[in-house]
Design an enzyme around this catalytic site. Structure first.
Site, mmCIF file in Angstrom:
data_model
loop_
_atom_site.group_PDB
_atom_site.id
_atom_site.type_symbol
_atom_site.label_atom_id
_atom_site.label_comp_id
_atom_site.label_asym_id
_atom_site.label_seq_id
_atom_site.Cartn_x
_atom_site.Cartn_y
_atom_site.Cartn_z
ATOM 1 N N GLU A 15 -6.230 11.412 7.885
ATOM 2 C CA GLU A 15 -4.845 11.472 8.360
ATOM 3 C C GLU A 15 -4.612 12.600 9.355
ATOM 4 O O GLU A 15 -3.593 12.631 10.040
ATOM 5 C CB GLU A 15 -3.882 11.568 7.163
ATOM 6 C CG GLU A 15 -4.001 10.338 6.276
ATOM 7 C CD GLU A 15 -2.806 10.065 5.404
ATOM 8 O OE1 GLU A 15 -1.968 10.971 5.220
ATOM 9 O OE2 GLU A 15 -2.698 8.920 4.911
ATOM 10 N N HIS A 59 -8.849 4.686 2.688
ATOM 11 C CA HIS A 59 -9.175 5.485 3.862
ATOM 12 C C HIS A 59 -10.680 5.666 4.094
ATOM 13 O O HIS A 59 -11.097 6.041 5.184
ATOM 14 C CB HIS A 59 -8.561 6.887 3.741
ATOM 15 C CG HIS A 59 -7.071 6.921 3.900
ATOM 16 N ND1 HIS A 59 -6.223 6.082 3.209
ATOM 17 C CD2 HIS A 59 -6.275 7.712 4.662
ATOM 18 C CE1 HIS A 59 -4.978 6.368 3.538
ATOM 19 N NE2 HIS A 59 -4.971 7.349 4.424
ATOM 20 N N ASP A 116 0.855 -1.194 0.000
ATOM 21 C CA ASP A 116 0.000 0.000 0.000
ATOM 22 C C ASP A 116 0.886 1.237 0.000
ATOM 23 O O ASP A 116 2.064 1.173 0.346
ATOM 24 C CB ASP A 116 -0.919 0.011 1.247
ATOM 25 C CG ASP A 116 -1.757 1.285 1.321
ATOM 26 O OD1 ASP A 116 -2.430 1.598 0.319
ATOM 27 O OD2 ASP A 116 -1.725 1.978 2.352
ATOM 28 N N SER A 117 0.294 2.368 -0.337
ATOM 29 C CA SER A 117 1.043 3.621 -0.345
ATOM 30 C C SER A 117 1.410 4.089 1.072
ATOM 31 O O SER A 117 2.225 4.982 1.221
ATOM 32 C CB SER A 117 0.215 4.702 -1.042
ATOM 33 O OG SER A 117 -1.030 4.850 -0.389
ATOM 34 N N CYS A 121 -3.906 -0.936 -2.321
ATOM 35 C CA CYS A 121 -4.110 0.491 -2.576
ATOM 36 C C CYS A 121 -4.864 0.666 -3.902
ATOM 37 O O CYS A 121 -4.454 0.097 -4.924
ATOM 38 C CB CYS A 121 -2.728 1.149 -2.650
ATOM 39 S SG CYS A 121 -2.718 2.864 -3.167
ATOM 40 N N CYS A 141 -11.215 3.789 -2.072
ATOM 41 C CA CYS A 141 -9.973 4.288 -1.465
ATOM 42 C C CYS A 141 -9.846 3.655 -0.088
ATOM 43 O O CYS A 141 -10.840 3.525 0.640
ATOM 44 C CB CYS A 141 -10.020 5.815 -1.342
ATOM 45 S SG CYS A 141 -8.620 6.522 -0.440
HETATM 46 N N1 I24 Z 1 -4.738 7.600 9.617
HETATM 47 C C1 I24 Z 1 -3.998 7.412 8.526
HETATM 48 N N2 I24 Z 1 -2.803 7.978 8.288
HETATM 49 C C2 I24 Z 1 -2.287 8.794 9.215
HETATM 50 C C3 I24 Z 1 -4.227 8.441 10.526
HETATM 51 C C4 I24 Z 1 -2.992 9.057 10.389
HETATM 52 N N3 I24 Z 1 -2.757 9.813 11.481
HETATM 53 C C5 I24 Z 1 -3.843 9.673 12.301
HETATM 54 N N4 I24 Z 1 -4.721 8.849 11.722
HETATM 55 N N5 I24 Z 1 -1.090 9.364 9.010
HETATM 56 O O1 I24 Z 1 -4.455 6.568 7.563
HETATM 57 C C6 I24 Z 1 -0.407 9.205 7.775
HETATM 58 C C7 I24 Z 1 0.980 9.710 7.827
HETATM 59 N N6 I24 Z 1 1.846 8.936 8.746
HETATM 60 C C8 I24 Z 1 1.666 7.486 8.648
HETATM 61 C C9 I24 Z 1 2.642 6.758 9.539
HETATM 62 O O2 I24 Z 1 3.959 7.126 9.247
HETATM 63 C C10 I24 Z 1 4.189 8.520 9.274
HETATM 64 C C11 I24 Z 1 3.232 9.292 8.418
HETATM 65 C C12 I24 Z 1 -5.634 5.794 7.801
HETATM 66 C C13 I24 Z 1 -5.329 4.564 8.582
HETATM 67 C C14 I24 Z 1 -6.418 3.583 8.523
HETATM 68 C C15 I24 Z 1 -6.091 2.325 9.230
HETATM 69 C C16 I24 Z 1 -6.056 8.457 12.223
HETATM 70 C C17 I24 Z 1 -6.084 7.020 12.722
HETATM 71 C C18 I24 Z 1 -5.335 6.601 13.817
HETATM 72 C C19 I24 Z 1 -5.388 5.283 14.270
HETATM 73 C C20 I24 Z 1 -6.195 4.358 13.606
HETATM 74 C C21 I24 Z 1 -6.949 4.764 12.512
HETATM 75 C C22 I24 Z 1 -6.876 6.077 12.073
HETATM 76 F F1 I24 Z 1 -4.555 7.474 14.432
HETATM 77 F F2 I24 Z 1 -7.585 6.494 11.026
HETATM 78 N N1 DGL Z 2 -4.074 4.072 -0.473
HETATM 79 C C1 DGL Z 2 -4.613 5.092 -1.347
HETATM 80 C C2 DGL Z 2 -5.790 4.531 -2.156
HETATM 81 O O1 DGL Z 2 -6.440 3.582 -1.779
HETATM 82 C C3 DGL Z 2 -5.037 6.333 -0.589
HETATM 83 C C4 DGL Z 2 -3.894 7.134 -0.041
HETATM 84 C C5 DGL Z 2 -2.969 7.691 -1.105
HETATM 85 O O2 DGL Z 2 -3.373 8.602 -1.864
HETATM 86 O O3 DGL Z 2 -1.846 7.196 -1.197
HETATM 87 O O4 DGL Z 2 -6.091 5.034 -3.209
#
Ligand code: I24
Ligand code: DGL
Length: 270
Positions: free
Chosen positions: A153, A187, A11-12, A74, A185
């Protein structure tokens, strides 16, 4: 020992963990290896060429881990790279787009299906093409919702800010008389209650990740490679970014799983 070999997931970033949660639910005996390219996430706004290059780098890493099947978890990477990867690998390769289209075609009664996803996924036309290759009469209305990934995020997916943005973004879809909407997607399942509320109860939401694991389960049986009873399934996690931040999200999302990720360098991160 083909049955015990892990299934690979790419995944990305961390979004593909929504797909992993489905594996743990539907296929708890399977050993898995997950690789998230968090250092270069998001893929959604990137060019097709870039997404293909990055996705192949992830595939090359997992191929060295002796996986029995590959899941491109992804949507953006599936839209850009599934075909070229499927063509070259000798193991079964599953993307997250076709399973969602099958479920949507099955669910629709009025032949009007909506698809929401990243810019890359929607621009590729992959969902629309796949649906209309099966049933040309179905009307497919696609919409890129680039703000949704940032809402999740920034941890705002259960707030009034999320409600406002989802409601504004889906405004044009609401007058399309859809009876089915594909969450195209990784998310979007986190925004599912809000999306359902905005679209109304008459619209059936399709979770592409959950549908994908249903198909993985079917393929494991078809090839007779499903794992036997395995109460201590091995689940290994790799990230191209910070292991600390990856672990934080993964442990929260997949609890009570204990995630201790390792960092990998795929080359060329920028
Ligand atoms: N959810 C996602 N990405 C994040 C996040 C999040 N931060 C809080 N939550 N950050 O994706 C992305 C950037 N990071 C990633 C880790 O490395 C550094 C950069 C969705 C995840 C779906 C499983 C909200 C959050 C959380 C815990 C569980 C679920 C969730 F904090 F959505
Ligand atoms: N994982 C990507 C998707 O399902 C969403 C996050 C991204 O843009 O990288 O399209």
């Amino acid at each position: 020992m083909k049955n015990q070999q892990p299934i690979g997931f790419i995944d990305s970033g961390v979004g593909g963990l929504t797909v992993v949660k489905e594996v743990m639910k539907q296929l708890p005996n399977e050993n898995i290896i997950y690789l998230g390219d968090t250092a270069r996430c998001p893929y959604g706004p990137r060019s097709t060429e870039e997404v293909i290059t990055f996705t192949w780098q992830m595939v090359d890493f997992l191929l060295k881990k002796d996986i029995k099947m590959l899941v491109i978890a992804c949507n953006t990477a599936t839209a850009a790279a599934l075909e070229s990867i499927k063509e070259k690998l000798l193991i079964p390769v599953v993307g997250v787009i076709l399973p969602g289209t099958r479920a949507a075609v099955k669910a629709t009664k009025n032949g009007r299906i909506g698809v929401i996803g990243t810019k890359g996924t929607v621009a590729s036309g992959s969902y629309k093409r796949a649906i209309q290759e099966k049933v040309p009469e179905i009307k497919v209305i696609s919409l890129a919702c680039p703000k949704f990934v940032s809402i999740v995020e920034s941890n705002q997916y259960h707030t009034s800010v999320a409600k406002k943005i989802v409601s504004e973004s889906l405004f044009s879809l609401r007058r399309q008389h859809l009876d089915t909407l594909i969450l195209g997607c990784t998310h979007y399942p986190l925004l599912r209650p809000i999306i359902q509320n905005v679209m109304g109860e008459t619209v059936t939401l399709i979770d592409s990740g959950a549908e994908t694991i249903g198909e993985v389960s079917m393929l494991l049986d078809y090839f007779s490679i499903a794992n036997k009873k395995n109460p201590q399934a091995r689940r290994a996690f790799y990230t191209t970014g910070s292991t600390l931040l990856f672990n934080e999200i993964a442990n929260d999302w997949l609890a009570p799983e204990n995630v201790d990720s390792k960092q990998v360098i795929l080359g060329g991160e920028k």
